[in-house]
Design a protein around this motif. Structure first.
Motif, PDB file in Angstrom:
ATOM      1  N   UNK A  28       3.174   7.031  13.029  1.00  0.00           N
ATOM      2  CA  UNK A  28       2.603   5.749  12.640  1.00  0.00           C
ATOM      3  C   UNK A  28       1.131   5.935  12.299  1.00  0.00           C
ATOM      4  N   UNK A  29       0.666   5.213  11.297  1.00  0.00           N
ATOM      5  CA  UNK A  29      -0.783   5.193  11.113  1.00  0.00           C
ATOM      6  C   UNK A  29      -1.254   3.834  10.625  1.00  0.00           C
ATOM      7  N   UNK A  30      -2.542   3.602  10.807  1.00  0.00           N
ATOM      8  CA  UNK A  30      -3.097   2.280  10.549  1.00  0.00           C
ATOM      9  C   UNK A  30      -3.548   2.176   9.094  1.00  0.00           C
ATOM     10  N   UNK A  31      -3.419   0.975   8.540  1.00  0.00           N
ATOM     11  CA  UNK A  31      -3.902   0.749   7.183  1.00  0.00           C
ATOM     12  C   UNK A  31      -4.982  -0.336   7.214  1.00  0.00           C
ATOM     13  N   UNK A  32      -6.126   0.014   6.639  1.00  0.00           N
ATOM     14  CA  UNK A  32      -7.222  -0.944   6.571  1.00  0.00           C
ATOM     15  C   UNK A  32      -7.462  -1.315   5.113  1.00  0.00           C
ATOM     16  N   UNK A  33      -7.913  -2.554   4.923  1.00  0.00           N
ATOM     17  CA  UNK A  33      -8.402  -2.959   3.608  1.00  0.00           C
ATOM     18  C   UNK A  33      -9.855  -3.356   3.817  1.00  0.00           C
ATOM     19  N   UNK A  41     -11.996  -1.717   5.403  1.00  0.00           N
ATOM     20  CA  UNK A  41     -12.294  -1.377   6.790  1.00  0.00           C
ATOM     21  C   UNK A  41     -11.792  -2.391   7.810  1.00  0.00           C
ATOM     22  N   UNK A  42     -10.933  -3.296   7.386  1.00  0.00           N
ATOM     23  CA  UNK A  42     -10.344  -4.226   8.352  1.00  0.00           C
ATOM     24  C   UNK A  42      -8.880  -3.906   8.521  1.00  0.00           C
ATOM     25  N   UNK A  43      -8.462  -3.862   9.762  1.00  0.00           N
ATOM     26  CA  UNK A  43      -7.077  -3.556  10.095  1.00  0.00           C
ATOM     27  C   UNK A  43      -6.144  -4.598   9.492  1.00  0.00           C
ATOM     28  N   UNK A  44      -5.152  -4.121   8.725  1.00  0.00           N
ATOM     29  CA  UNK A  44      -4.222  -5.075   8.118  1.00  0.00           C
ATOM     30  C   UNK A  44      -2.774  -4.780   8.460  1.00  0.00           C
ATOM     31  N   UNK A  45      -2.419  -3.534   8.642  1.00  0.00           N
ATOM     32  CA  UNK A  45      -1.005  -3.227   8.873  1.00  0.00           C
ATOM     33  C   UNK A  45      -0.845  -1.856   9.498  1.00  0.00           C
ATOM     34  N   UNK A 101     -11.268   2.641  -4.104  1.00  0.00           N
ATOM     35  CA  UNK A 101     -11.337   3.929  -3.418  1.00  0.00           C
ATOM     36  C   UNK A 101     -10.244   3.950  -2.358  1.00  0.00           C
ATOM     37  N   UNK A 102      -9.590   5.089  -2.223  1.00  0.00           N
ATOM     38  CA  UNK A 102      -8.549   5.218  -1.213  1.00  0.00           C
ATOM     39  C   UNK A 102      -8.893   6.373  -0.283  1.00  0.00           C
ATOM     40  N   UNK A 103      -9.045   6.079   0.984  1.00  0.00           N
ATOM     41  CA  UNK A 103      -9.363   7.122   1.959  1.00  0.00           C
ATOM     42  C   UNK A 103      -8.155   7.312   2.853  1.00  0.00           C
ATOM     43  N   UNK A 104      -7.614   8.528   2.849  1.00  0.00           N
ATOM     44  CA  UNK A 104      -6.463   8.820   3.700  1.00  0.00           C
ATOM     45  C   UNK A 104      -6.863   9.893   4.704  1.00  0.00           C
ATOM     46  N   UNK A 105      -6.809   9.548   5.973  1.00  0.00           N
ATOM     47  CA  UNK A 105      -7.045  10.526   7.027  1.00  0.00           C
ATOM     48  C   UNK A 105      -5.700  10.745   7.709  1.00  0.00           C
ATOM     49  N   UNK A 106      -5.024  11.873   7.412  1.00  0.00           N
ATOM     50  CA  UNK A 106      -3.693  12.095   7.965  1.00  0.00           C
ATOM     51  C   UNK A 106      -3.693  11.935   9.490  1.00  0.00           C
ATOM     52  N   UNK A 107      -2.634  11.379  10.002  1.00  0.00           N
ATOM     53  CA  UNK A 107      -2.441  11.157  11.440  1.00  0.00           C
ATOM     54  C   UNK A 107      -3.339  10.051  11.998  1.00  0.00           C
ATOM     55  N   UNK A 108      -4.210   9.477  11.170  1.00  0.00           N
ATOM     56  CA  UNK A 108      -5.118   8.465  11.703  1.00  0.00           C
ATOM     57  C   UNK A 108      -4.979   7.142  10.948  1.00  0.00           C
ATOM     58  N   UNK A 109      -5.517   7.125   9.746  1.00  0.00           N
ATOM     59  CA  UNK A 109      -5.496   5.842   9.036  1.00  0.00           C
ATOM     60  C   UNK A 109      -5.670   5.992   7.539  1.00  0.00           C
ATOM     61  N   UNK A 110      -5.433   4.852   6.885  1.00  0.00           N
ATOM     62  CA  UNK A 110      -5.688   4.731   5.458  1.00  0.00           C
ATOM     63  C   UNK A 110      -6.676   3.586   5.304  1.00  0.00           C
ATOM     64  N   UNK A 111      -7.706   3.804   4.512  1.00  0.00           N
ATOM     65  CA  UNK A 111      -8.639   2.711   4.249  1.00  0.00           C
ATOM     66  C   UNK A 111      -8.699   2.498   2.737  1.00  0.00           C
ATOM     67  N   UNK A 112      -8.362   1.269   2.316  1.00  0.00           N
ATOM     68  CA  UNK A 112      -8.391   0.925   0.892  1.00  0.00           C
ATOM     69  C   UNK A 112      -9.625   0.076   0.631  1.00  0.00           C
ATOM     70  N   UNK A 113     -10.505   0.607  -0.232  1.00  0.00           N
ATOM     71  CA  UNK A 113     -11.707  -0.159  -0.578  1.00  0.00           C
ATOM     72  C   UNK A 113     -11.396  -0.933  -1.855  1.00  0.00           C
TER      73      UNK A 113
END
Length: 811
Positions: free
Chosen positions: A752-757, A759-763, A797-809
RNA sequence: GCCGAAGUGGUGGAAUUGGCAGACGCGCCGGACUCAAAAUCCGGUGAUGGCGACAUCGUGCGGGUUCAAGUCCCGCCUUCGGCACCA
């Protein structure tokens, strides 16, 4: 389970089977785990003792279960002032009270259930130990590392006795309130300064807390600079030490320590009265007081002048109590323009202030300017940088014989003699014909006499025992006197770790061959208050004994951990006077030592410590009962033959990640998180039990439970031993191996990993383990909550940190 | 005065070193079991607003860097340790 009964049962069995006895034949797999030994001050163990010994014993048991042959001895640092003070107050002889206290503490330590090997017990006040303390003193003496010189002591003018620093309260005697003065006595020293550089360098390779190493570095206090010789008008001369030779042209006066030997010869007749009055005043001022920054710097003029060798200028000689006889050369040059203290002093006494350094970059260089810069008003050195000038000036002076480059250390030689009774006698005879004569080694120990009047009356107590004092000179055979002083107790504790592995050797302090295999200590555990004194002295002893050919290692303690301090419930240090002392006894008699130990490990961060809080103790008891219920159940249902692969795989994952994390945490002395992991594991076992009532795999659950028992064993030794028996395993759980993590069980096919939009947690999304960044991003973008959160905006911008999170700017 | 460490819910304390703040407990709230209570088991629990999905705020205070700060930088405050004018 009756915890108390279980403790009694297993302690007896451990003792009967000599379970913790060190097997010398396995020395190649040894781990020497050492806790700082105790001072037998009170009759009973307090919470602090438990906090030191309980968790570190768990650490030792952990190593034992990993297959190491653990050497974990215990003993007592038994000489010292408190027992003597107690004796003065109550009339109970220090030896009697000390041995009685040791007896009680020993019983309590045994009751703790710690895996000490008592065969190697040490008591420093016993002749079979201090005989060798004396022997070591003689070795250092022969090597020129023990010597006598005059040194000031705190002297109570009313009691006529020497006082320890702690007995001086606000410059007065704690007993009678009279003024304390400093008085010179001939005292024994160890020349620890010979090792200053090595003690400093050696720190780099030690696995010690950085904080502790920093404190030792500061204590040793190396500074490089130069000595500059000032010639006086009466033909004599003296040197000052300075780290700022570049400011030498700015000297407008010099200050000697009031005790400086030259003062009496330099002072002019019209200044003599004022100087002497000042010196008398200084003798009353304690060093601590003298060094207080809040005090105004004072001094008096001696009437004499000397010549600044760099420019031939005539400068006045002052004395001032901010200059210490014990540091550097006992004299400083005053450069008010570039030193804050000197600046204050010059303002106060209206002395000239000459600038000789300017800021190189033209920035603000208002006086006093203490930075490096470029020289001015400095003759041939004008225009040089401070760095260049430091070397150039010292070099020029050295060529003329007026100075030299030197390194100075703050570290002072170790004053080891005490005018006390309850300590190790110094094995030296003073003969009118032969002088100082060491007692021959075959005549050791020099026994501490029992029947001595140690009431403080101005004399070393031993001086009053004629039977002790009278002897014959070992060299010439004529009547002679023994040394009446005893050794600082830090001497006894500077080598005890060397004695432990060979504690009963009556031929030697230790067998070097054996000791070189047993030492250094692998893990040393004790309070941070010993960062500078004990830990430095022990390092010094090791190096000195190495140079004497007895040891082949350089450092006694490879790895060091400081436990924190347990404070009273009010957040203050526990003390009788505050009335916030917690006695562990009530808790232990109610819940047993295992629960108490585990509480100490769970309720605090071991390295931090903190205020006492009781609530959590009950929770540990609850947890242990919860464990017991599960074990009983798992044993009973061992033969149930259901199976549900997914649930088992999940439990197996928790099982192996628990093994992994507990192992890591214990190695890092992070006991609170280790226990938290164990609680999670127990929760997972219960959850499996609940969810899989229909397909319960008895064999598998039994195996998981057995691992739980093993994992718990270091933390709750008695209870684990009992559970081990309940589970049908042979004695002893401590002869079994600690579980090891099977990494293949930790491989997951998705996570499981977290998805931010923005920098806010969304899913949260679940992705396959082998998914690459693009695939992860794709899955994230497809999630309904993400689609909604992005709306009509563009992903920038799409930041993917495997095993941690995804942040979509987006925006 | 200087050096060091710390400051996170009601509470003890976590947080792979820049990546989902509050793991695991205590406490509290609710449920199951019970005639009842205890024990046990299960669930909830940072704050504010909203019926709600959700939103906003939140790691001593004030700024800053960054897609992202308990974590890094600058300036303060408080507490606890250590050292004492170190030339």
């Amino acid at each position: 389970m009756d915890f108390i009964e279980v403790e009694r049962k297993w302690q007896k069995k451990w003792s009967d089977t000599r379970l913790y006895s060190f097997d010398k034949s396995k020395v190649d797999h040894k781990k020497y785990v050492l806790e700082m030994f105790s001072y037998p001050s009170g009759a009973k163990l307090h919470a602090g003792h438990w906090y030191n010994y309980g968790p570190s014993d768990s650490y030792a048991r952990f190593l034992r279960m990993q297959g190491y042959e653990v050497f974990q001895p215990m003993g007592f640092d038994a000489f010292g002032l408190p027992a003597e003070n107690y004796a003065v107050k109550t009339g109970v002889h220090p030896q009697d009270s000390t041995l009685k206290n040791i007896d009680t503490m020993e019983k309590q330590l045994r009751a703790m259930g710690a895996s000490f090997d008592w065969d190697y017990e040490i008591k420093t006040c016993m002749p079979d130990y201090y005989r060798w303390t004396q022997w070591i003193f003689l070795q250092l003496y022969r090597k020129g590392l023990a010597y006598r010189k005059q040194a000031p002591v705190n002297w109570c003018t009313s009691c006529n006795t020497v006082l320890a620093n702690e007995q001086v309260v606000d410059g007065c005697c704690e007993r009678c309130g009279a003024t304390v003065v400093r008085k010179n006595l001939t005292q024994w020293f160890f020349k620890i300064t010979d090792y200053a550089e090595e003690l400093l360098q050696g720190l780099d390779k030690l696995d010690w807390p950085e904080k502790t190493k920093a404190m030792q570095r500061h204590w040793i206090g190396k500074s490089t600079g130069g000595e500059i010789r000032f010639a006086c008008e009466n033909g004599e001369s003296f040197s000052v030490f300075t780290t700022r030779a570049d400011t030498a042209y700015g000297v407008s006066y010099v200050v000697l320590a009031p005790e400086h030997p030259l003062v009496g010869r330099l002072v002019t007749d019209d200044c003599r009265a004022a100087v002497q009055a000042y010196q008398t005043e200084c003798a009353k001022t304690s060093e601590i007081e003298r060094l207080s920054t809040t005090r105004e710097k004072t001094g008096v003029f001696t009437g004499a002048y000397c010549i600044n060798p760099v420019n031939g200028k005539r400068v006045p000689i002052w004395i001032g109590d901010y200059v210490l006889a014990s540091y550097g050369t006992g004299a400083v040059m005053g450069v008010p323009a570039h030193d804050e203290r000197d600046y204050d002093f010059a303002l106060r006494y209206d002395l000239p202030i000459t600038r000789v350094v300017r800021a190189a970059d033209g920035s603000n260089d208002a006086l006093p300017y203490t930075q490096y810069g470029v020289l001015v008003n400095s003759g041939a050195c004008d225009g040089m940088t401070s760095e260049q000038a430091k070397t150039a000036i010292v070099q020029t002076l050295a060529e003329r014989g007026d100075g030299k480059a030197t390194t100075n250390y703050r570290l002072r030689d170790w004053l080891i003699s005490r005018q006390r009774y309850w300590g190790c006698p110094i094995p030296i005879v003073h003969c009118d014909h032969c002088g100082e004569v060491p007692v021959p080694e075959d005549q050791l120990p020099v026994q501490l006499p029992y029947d001595v009047d140690f009431t403080p009356d101005g004399k070393s107590p031993l001086l009053k025992s004629e039977a002790f004092m009278q002897t014959t000179c070992p060299k010439c055979g004529r009547p002679a006197r023994r040394d009446p002083d005893t050794l600082d107790t830090f001497v006894c504790s500077s080598w005890y770790y060397l004695r432990y592995p060979d504690a009963h050797n009556d031929k030697q302090a230790f067998d070097p061959q054996w000791i070189n295999r047993m030492l250094p200590v692998d893990k040393y555990i004790g309070g941070a208050e010993h960062a500078c004194m004990h830990l430095l002295y022990a390092r010094f002893f090791t190096k000195a004994l190495r140079d004497l050919g007895y040891l082949d290692f350089d450092e006694p303690f490879l790895s060091l951990v400081h436990q924190g301090t347990i404070l009273g419930p009010d957040g203050f240090k526990m003390s009788k006077s505050r009335g916030n002392v917690i006695s562990p006894d009530d808790y232990i008699s109610k819940h047993g030592s295992d629960a108490f130990r585990m509480y100490l490990m769970f309720g605090f961060s071991y390295i931090e410590g903190g205020p006492w809080n009781t609530g959590a103790l009950d929770s540990i008891v609850k947890f242990l009962e919860r464990v017991e219920r599960f074990v009983v159940r798992a044993v009973k249902d061992k033969d149930k033959s259901g199976s549900y692969e997914a649930a088992e795989k999940e439990l197996d994952y928790v099982r192996h990640s628990t093994i992994k994390r507990v192992t890591e945490d214990v190695q890092a002395f992070s006991f609170n998180t280790a226990i938290a992991r164990l609680m999670e594991y127990v929760n997972a076992l219960y959850q499996y039990d609940r969810d899989r009532a229909d397909a319960y795999n008895g064999k598998f659950v039994y195996e998981c439970t057995d691992d739980l028992i093993l994992l718990l064993a270091p933390f709750v030794p008695h209870i684990a031993e009992e559970l081990n028996e309940i589970a049908g395993n042979p004695y002893s759980v401590f002869q079994r191996r600690y579980p090891t993590c099977d990494e293949t069980k930790l491989v997951k096919d998705s996570y499981e990993l977290a998805v931010q939009v923005n920098s806010r947690m969304k899913a949260k999304i679940v992705v396959p383990a082998q998914a690459d960044q693009a695939q992860i991003a794709q899955i994230a973008l497809a999630h309904p909550a993400i689609v909604q959160a992005i709306g009509a905006q563009t992903v920038r911008k799409t930041i993917v940190i495997p095993k941690r999170l995804v942040n979509l700017v987006v925006g």
